[in-house]
Each structure stands twice: as C-alpha cells, then as structure tokens.
Design an enzyme around this catalytic site. Structure first.
Site, mmCIF file in Angstrom:
data_model
loop_
_atom_site.group_PDB
_atom_site.id
_atom_site.type_symbol
_atom_site.label_atom_id
_atom_site.label_comp_id
_atom_site.label_asym_id
_atom_site.label_seq_id
_atom_site.Cartn_x
_atom_site.Cartn_y
_atom_site.Cartn_z
ATOM 1 N N PRO A 17 0.854 -1.189 0.000
ATOM 2 C CA PRO A 17 0.000 0.000 0.000
ATOM 3 C C PRO A 17 0.890 1.239 0.000
ATOM 4 O O PRO A 17 1.797 1.360 0.820
ATOM 5 C CB PRO A 17 -0.777 -0.123 1.323
ATOM 6 N N MET A 18 0.641 2.173 -0.930
ATOM 7 C CA MET A 18 1.470 3.368 -1.044
ATOM 8 C C MET A 18 0.586 4.589 -1.204
ATOM 9 O O MET A 18 -0.175 4.695 -2.174
ATOM 10 C CB MET A 18 2.443 3.229 -2.225
ATOM 11 N N CYS A 100 3.139 3.257 9.447
ATOM 12 C CA CYS A 100 3.324 4.594 8.877
ATOM 13 C C CYS A 100 3.858 5.537 9.947
ATOM 14 O O CYS A 100 3.300 5.625 11.045
ATOM 15 C CB CYS A 100 2.008 5.116 8.315
ATOM 16 N N ASN A 211 8.725 -7.092 3.650
ATOM 17 C CA ASN A 211 8.610 -5.848 2.894
ATOM 18 C C ASN A 211 9.773 -4.928 3.280
ATOM 19 O O ASN A 211 10.322 -5.039 4.369
ATOM 20 C CB ASN A 211 7.263 -5.175 3.222
#
Length: 332
Positions: A17-18, A100, A211
C-alpha cells in the site's frame, strides 16, 4: 470472485500500500502485469471510511481481486465498523497499518506508534475479526526509534496473534518517529530481514511476508526461502514491468511485451475517459513501464506533458508507444 485465504498463492507476491499511488487505476494496471499478486489500497483512516466519500475512497474494479483494504486507526469499535464497510464493498482482506511514521499519524495515535501499544492493536484486531468473515492482517515495523530488542518485537506479534491475526507483513526496519520524514523512514533506518525470517522460524504457524527495500527479482525470490512472501513497494511502482517478470518467473505465465500489456488496458482507459476521468489520472501510473528501455524517456515525456490536457485520449498513448517500438522487440 474466487475464494481467498491466508494460504493463497498470492501471498508469495504482493504490492505494498502506497499513499497517493496505489489507487484503483494503479491496481488495475498492476493486476494486468501480475495476475497472481495480492494488491493493497492506499491507507484509509477508519473515520474516513465511515464518514467520507466511499465511492471515491473505496473505489475498486472487479479485476483487482484479490485486493486488501488497508485501514488506519486505533479505536477498535471504529475499526470494526470500517472493516464491515470494507467487506461489504467486496474487499478480500482488511489490513491494519502499524507502520506509517508520518506526523499526522503520530498525532492521531495510529500507524507506527501502535508498535508500542500491542494490547490496543490486539483489541483492534479482535474487534475487526468479530465484525467480518474475511482475513484481518497487520502490516508493521520491527519497532520504533531505539527499539532494538527482538523480544519486544516478538511480544508485539504474539499479542496480536493471540487476538486472531494469522498474517503479518513486516517492513523490516524500525520507524523513527522524530527527525526523519516518511520518505527517509523508508530508506534511512537499516534493514534487518533476519528479524522477519527469525519470526517465521520461531512462529511457523504464522504467515510472514517481508517488505522493505526489495529492489529486484533476485532479492524478492531470496525471501521465499525464509518467509511466505515478498511485498514490493517503490520498485514495483517505478519499474512496473518488474512485477510482470516476477509473476511470469514464479507462476509460469507467458511473458508479454510492455506494449502488448499496455494496449490490453485500452478498453478500461476508454471507458473511464467516457466517464470524464482525465487520462493523466490513469497514465501517471504507467510512466515507469519502459524504465531503462530505449525510448523509455520519450514515452514518459509524451505522457507527462500531454495526458493532463483536455481531450487527451488513447491516441496520445499510441503516440508514446510508437517511440518505443524498437525497444519492444528487445524487451520480449
């Protein structure tokens, strides 16, 4: 829509997810490139899902499956409500962001700062699991700031796993909450893949996807010897054909040229153009398709300079592709 589980082969390859990148147009493109990969939305805060424009925030084309909705938040009841909404919109998985590091995320007590609140994450996961019938997973860091104790990381995972989470996507570096920008947080803290690999060794019942910093096909493949999958981020976005090469190598599909792949998108593009979607909203995700190839810079330039103009359509895409025709043969 086919059945999805945490033991699906799409665990082997996924796209991270970006924020500002992995919207629905991007995911449709990535699905074309990598039919077997698992895709993730941009992070959407639970409050936005509940109170915001769901048509925009939860936009998803049926071709994207399997696709996960990544949620941000730290209030179990709100996350559960957002998860129910996500399932009703057809998503195959709900993923909680615990990685995040942005200032906005810290101010809202979610994202990477949740690494220091394992019980709150466990409570949130338990609430979401009770609310939906699709998998609930977590994407996390190794720790925050000066947390360099594997035991603390393992305790976080154990607490969340005890609440019912069976899969962890591990961005294998710490998040530094002070002094680094989000971009620097993706590059400066050192990678420690061995922690993710050790997690899989010590908790083999969990699904562990690695990741962070995976730059090419060889690096991605190396993780399969130690974990259940590799998740690519910026490398897949800046060089999207990498996704196609990996998918072909791992799942045995036929290799297609860049031009052939992009032309397959024409009906999708023209349908959205007819609905008033500007070409550049879609084409911005293709700019790296010919990265490193002859004509790649010209391809990017034509789309970058022309796709935002009123009336820009598929003819501009063909104009850009024509500049790469000599490189297409070499690419095959």
């Amino acid at each position: 829509m086919r059945e999805f589980s945490l033991h699906d082969t799409s665990l082997r390859l996924s796209v991270a997810p970006m924020m500002d990148w992995t919207d629905s147009h991007c995911r449709v493109f990535h699905r074309l490139l990598a039919p077997h990969a698992r895709l993730y939305t941009e992070m959407v805060h639970a409050n936005a899902v509940i109170h915001g424009d769901r048509t925009r925030l939860l936009a998803m084309d049926p071709v994207e499956h399997p696709v996960a909705l990544q949620l941000g938040g730290s209030e179990p009841a709100l996350l559960a409500q957002a998860a129910r909404i996500g399932q009703a919109h057809g998503f195959d998985e709900i993923n909680l962001n615990c990685g995040c590091p942005s200032d906005r995320v810290q101010a809202g007590r979610f994202g990477a700062c949740l690494m220091r609140e394992p019980q709150l994450v466990a409570d949130s996961v338990a609430a979401m699991i009770a609310a939906v019938s699709i998998p609930v997973t977590v994407k996390c860091r190794l720790g925050v700031d000066d947390d360099h104790d594997f035991g603390r990381f393992l305790a976080f995972v154990d607490a969340v796993a005890a609440a019912g989470c069976g899969m962890f996507v591990v961005h294998a570096r710490n998040a530094w909450l002070k002094g680094l920008s989000p971009k620097e947080n993706r590059e400066v803290p050192p990678l420690r893949y061995d922690w993710a690999w050790r997690l899989k060794r010590e908790r083999p019942q969990l699904q562990v996807v690695v990741n962070g910093g995976i730059a090419d096909a060889a690096e991605a493949a190396a993780h399969l010897a130690h974990a259940d999958g590799a998740m690519l981020g910026r490398a897949a976005y800046h060089d999207p054909y990498l996704l196609h090469r990996i998918d072909v190598a791992w799942f045995g599909e036929a290799l297609r040229t860049r031009g052939e792949l992009l032309r397959t998108l024409r009906p999708y593009v023209e349908a959205h153009l007819a609905r008033g979607v500007p070409l550049n909203r879609m084409s911005r995700h293709w700019l790296g398709l010919f990265a490193g190839e002859r004509g790649g810079r010209a391809f990017r330039q034509v789309l970058s300079e022309g796709a935002h103009r009123p009336g820009a359509g598929w003819a501009l895409v063909e104009q850009a592709l024509a500049l790469t025709a000599s490189g297409e043969c070499a690419a095959a």
